[in-house]
Design a protein around this motif. Structure first.
Motif, PDB file in Angstrom:
ATOM      1  N   GLY A 190     -49.112 -23.584 -42.915  1.00 36.07           N
ATOM      2  CA  GLY A 190     -49.733 -22.447 -42.233  1.00 36.07           C
ATOM      3  C   GLY A 190     -51.156 -22.760 -41.806  1.00 36.07           C
ATOM      4  O   GLY A 190     -51.571 -22.420 -40.691  1.00 36.07           O
ATOM      5  N   CYS A 191     -51.920 -23.419 -42.665  1.00 32.54           N
ATOM      6  CA  CYS A 191     -53.306 -23.780 -42.336  1.00 32.54           C
ATOM      7  C   CYS A 191     -53.357 -24.776 -41.183  1.00 32.54           C
ATOM      8  O   CYS A 191     -54.193 -24.663 -40.275  1.00 32.54           O
ATOM      9  CB  CYS A 191     -54.008 -24.347 -43.563  1.00 32.54           C
ATOM     10  N   LEU A 192     -52.455 -25.771 -41.202  1.00 33.80           N
ATOM     11  CA  LEU A 192     -52.408 -26.742 -40.115  1.00 33.80           C
ATOM     12  C   LEU A 192     -52.041 -26.082 -38.794  1.00 33.80           C
ATOM     13  O   LEU A 192     -52.595 -26.411 -37.738  1.00 33.80           O
ATOM     14  CB  LEU A 192     -51.401 -27.846 -40.443  1.00 33.80           C
ATOM     15  N   TYR A 193     -51.128 -25.125 -38.860  1.00 31.95           N
ATOM     16  CA  TYR A 193     -50.707 -24.425 -37.639  1.00 31.95           C
ATOM     17  C   TYR A 193     -51.859 -23.589 -37.077  1.00 31.95           C
ATOM     18  O   TYR A 193     -52.102 -23.575 -35.866  1.00 31.95           O
ATOM     19  CB  TYR A 193     -49.508 -23.547 -37.939  1.00 31.95           C
ATOM     20  N   LEU A 194     -52.598 -22.914 -37.950  1.00 35.48           N
ATOM     21  CA  LEU A 194     -53.744 -22.123 -37.494  1.00 35.48           C
ATOM     22  C   LEU A 194     -54.848 -23.018 -36.953  1.00 35.48           C
ATOM     23  O   LEU A 194     -55.525 -22.670 -35.973  1.00 35.48           O
ATOM     24  CB  LEU A 194     -54.275 -21.269 -38.649  1.00 35.48           C
ATOM     25  N   LEU A 195     -55.043 -24.195 -37.571  1.00 35.46           N
ATOM     26  CA  LEU A 195     -56.032 -25.145 -37.083  1.00 35.46           C
ATOM     27  C   LEU A 195     -55.669 -25.643 -35.697  1.00 35.46           C
ATOM     28  O   LEU A 195     -56.525 -25.740 -34.806  1.00 35.46           O
ATOM     29  CB  LEU A 195     -56.141 -26.319 -38.059  1.00 35.46           C
ATOM     30  N   ASN A 196     -54.391 -25.941 -35.498  1.00 33.34           N
ATOM     31  CA  ASN A 196     -53.932 -26.361 -34.181  1.00 33.34           C
ATOM     32  C   ASN A 196     -54.151 -25.257 -33.149  1.00 33.34           C
ATOM     33  O   ASN A 196     -54.597 -25.512 -32.029  1.00 33.34           O
ATOM     34  CB  ASN A 196     -52.447 -26.730 -34.249  1.00 33.34           C
ATOM     35  N   THR A 197     -53.847 -24.018 -33.520  1.00 33.06           N
ATOM     36  CA  THR A 197     -54.029 -22.881 -32.612  1.00 33.06           C
ATOM     37  C   THR A 197     -55.493 -22.709 -32.242  1.00 33.06           C
ATOM     38  O   THR A 197     -55.835 -22.410 -31.088  1.00 33.06           O
ATOM     39  CB  THR A 197     -53.498 -21.594 -33.272  1.00 33.06           C
ATOM     40  N   LEU A 198     -56.389 -22.918 -33.207  1.00 39.56           N
ATOM     41  CA  LEU A 198     -57.827 -22.823 -32.940  1.00 39.56           C
ATOM     42  C   LEU A 198     -58.252 -23.868 -31.919  1.00 39.56           C
ATOM     43  O   LEU A 198     -59.008 -23.564 -30.973  1.00 39.56           O
ATOM     44  CB  LEU A 198     -58.601 -23.000 -34.250  1.00 39.56           C
ATOM     45  N   PHE A 199     -57.768 -25.109 -32.073  1.00 37.01           N
ATOM     46  CA  PHE A 199     -58.089 -26.160 -31.110  1.00 37.01           C
ATOM     47  C   PHE A 199     -57.546 -25.820 -29.733  1.00 37.01           C
ATOM     48  O   PHE A 199     -58.200 -26.098 -28.709  1.00 37.01           O
ATOM     49  CB  PHE A 199     -57.530 -27.500 -31.588  1.00 37.01           C
ATOM     50  N   VAL A 200     -56.353 -25.240 -29.665  1.00 33.94           N
ATOM     51  CA  VAL A 200     -55.760 -24.865 -28.375  1.00 33.94           C
ATOM     52  C   VAL A 200     -56.631 -23.824 -27.691  1.00 33.94           C
ATOM     53  O   VAL A 200     -56.892 -23.897 -26.485  1.00 33.94           O
ATOM     54  CB  VAL A 200     -54.323 -24.335 -28.578  1.00 33.94           C
ATOM     55  N   TRP A 201     -57.093 -22.832 -28.445  1.00 35.77           N
ATOM     56  CA  TRP A 201     -57.961 -21.802 -27.876  1.00 35.77           C
ATOM     57  C   TRP A 201     -59.279 -22.400 -27.379  1.00 35.77           C
ATOM     58  O   TRP A 201     -59.776 -22.049 -26.317  1.00 35.77           O
ATOM     59  CB  TRP A 201     -58.261 -20.730 -28.925  1.00 35.77           C
TER      60      TRP A 201
END
Length: 267
Positions: A190-201
């Motif tokens: 979950g943390c890795l997925y949120l980190l990836n989403t932050l980079f995408v934004w």
């Protein structure tokens, strides 16, 4: 203790014998449980007249037993550490921590895989007999699910990786290690997925309408292009790098961390 305080093969042999003599009842019970559960499946199919005609129809049961049984067994490898008295006795035995770790490692890898596949093959013979009784024809033994070209080999790489994760969890948690390790895996994902989403934004801003629907660290979809969507995919070189790390690096790193976590228990 001998001069070599890391690995002495003679001392390793003595400790392995001690470990097997001390744990043979629980290991025998586990082995009988594996045989019993795998034999129960053909027996159930015989009673319900639902015998398969091809091996590929039941291969999912094989994979489920491999993962669930193996990871559950691995998570209980250092259960003695959860008890203060047993944990102290384990740590104070006249053998190096590497020899203790190596013994547990061999039992949870080579030992489990050997027992499990003997049980699975026995269940296969029983299943073939069930097919003869119900369909008057032998079970079609199609080994296509083992074809490396179709990517099935990665299932075994995944098992090796998760074995390393749950072995680390067994050393770190002790009590309820299986559940705690599983929860930790989900939290990390979950943390890795949120980190990836932050980079995408940060990188694409409003150009990506659904940042939560991208493949983490692999693929990003944005507005634009002929079909109003542009897709950015990582290079083939990065894909090979990911695959190499996943297959050959992550598991040894986790095994090494687990060993040093065990050594920390001495302090």
């Amino acid at each position: 203790m001998q001069t070599n305080n890391v690995l002495d093969f003679r001392r390793l042999g003595y400790y392995f014998q001690y470990h097997m003599l001390a744990s043979w009842k629980s290991y025998l019970l586990g082995a009988l449980s594996i045989f019993g559960l795998l034999m129960l499946i053909p027996a159930f199919m015989l009673l319900t007249d639902n015998a398969p005609r091809e091996l590929s129809e039941v291969v999912g049961v094989y994979y489920f037993g491999l993962f669930f049984g193996g990871l559950l067994f691995t998570s209980m490898a250092f259960s003695d550490l959860a008890n203060k008295e047993k944990g102290s006795q384990f740590l104070m035995l006249p053998a190096s921590q590497f020899e203790k770790f190596l013994t547990i490692f061999l039992v949870t890898t080579v030992g489990y895989l050997l027992v499990y596949h003997i049980a699975a093959y026995s269940a296969l013979l029983f299943l073939n007999r069930v097919s003869l009784i119900r369909h008057e024809v032998s079970l079609l033994i199609d080994w296509e699910f083992l074809d490396w070209k179709d990517g099935h080999i990665y299932i075994y790489f995944a098992y090796i990786f998760f074995h390393a994760v749950f072995l680390l969890g067994a050393v770190s948690f002790g009590r309820l290690a299986f559940i705690k390790t599983l929860v930790t895996i989900l939290l990390c994902l979950g943390c890795l997925y949120l980190l990836n989403t932050l980079f995408v934004w940060i990188l694409f801003g409003r150009n990506t309408p659904t940042p939560f629907q991208n493949a983490p660290f692999i693929l990003v979809g944005t507005n634009g292009g002929k079909f109003k969507t542009d897709v950015f995919v990582i290079s083939e070189k990065m894909v090979h790098s990911y695959a190499f790390i996943a297959q050959y690096v992550l598991a040894p790193v986790l095994w090494t961390i687990a060993y040093f976590r065990l050594k920390d228990k001495e302090i």
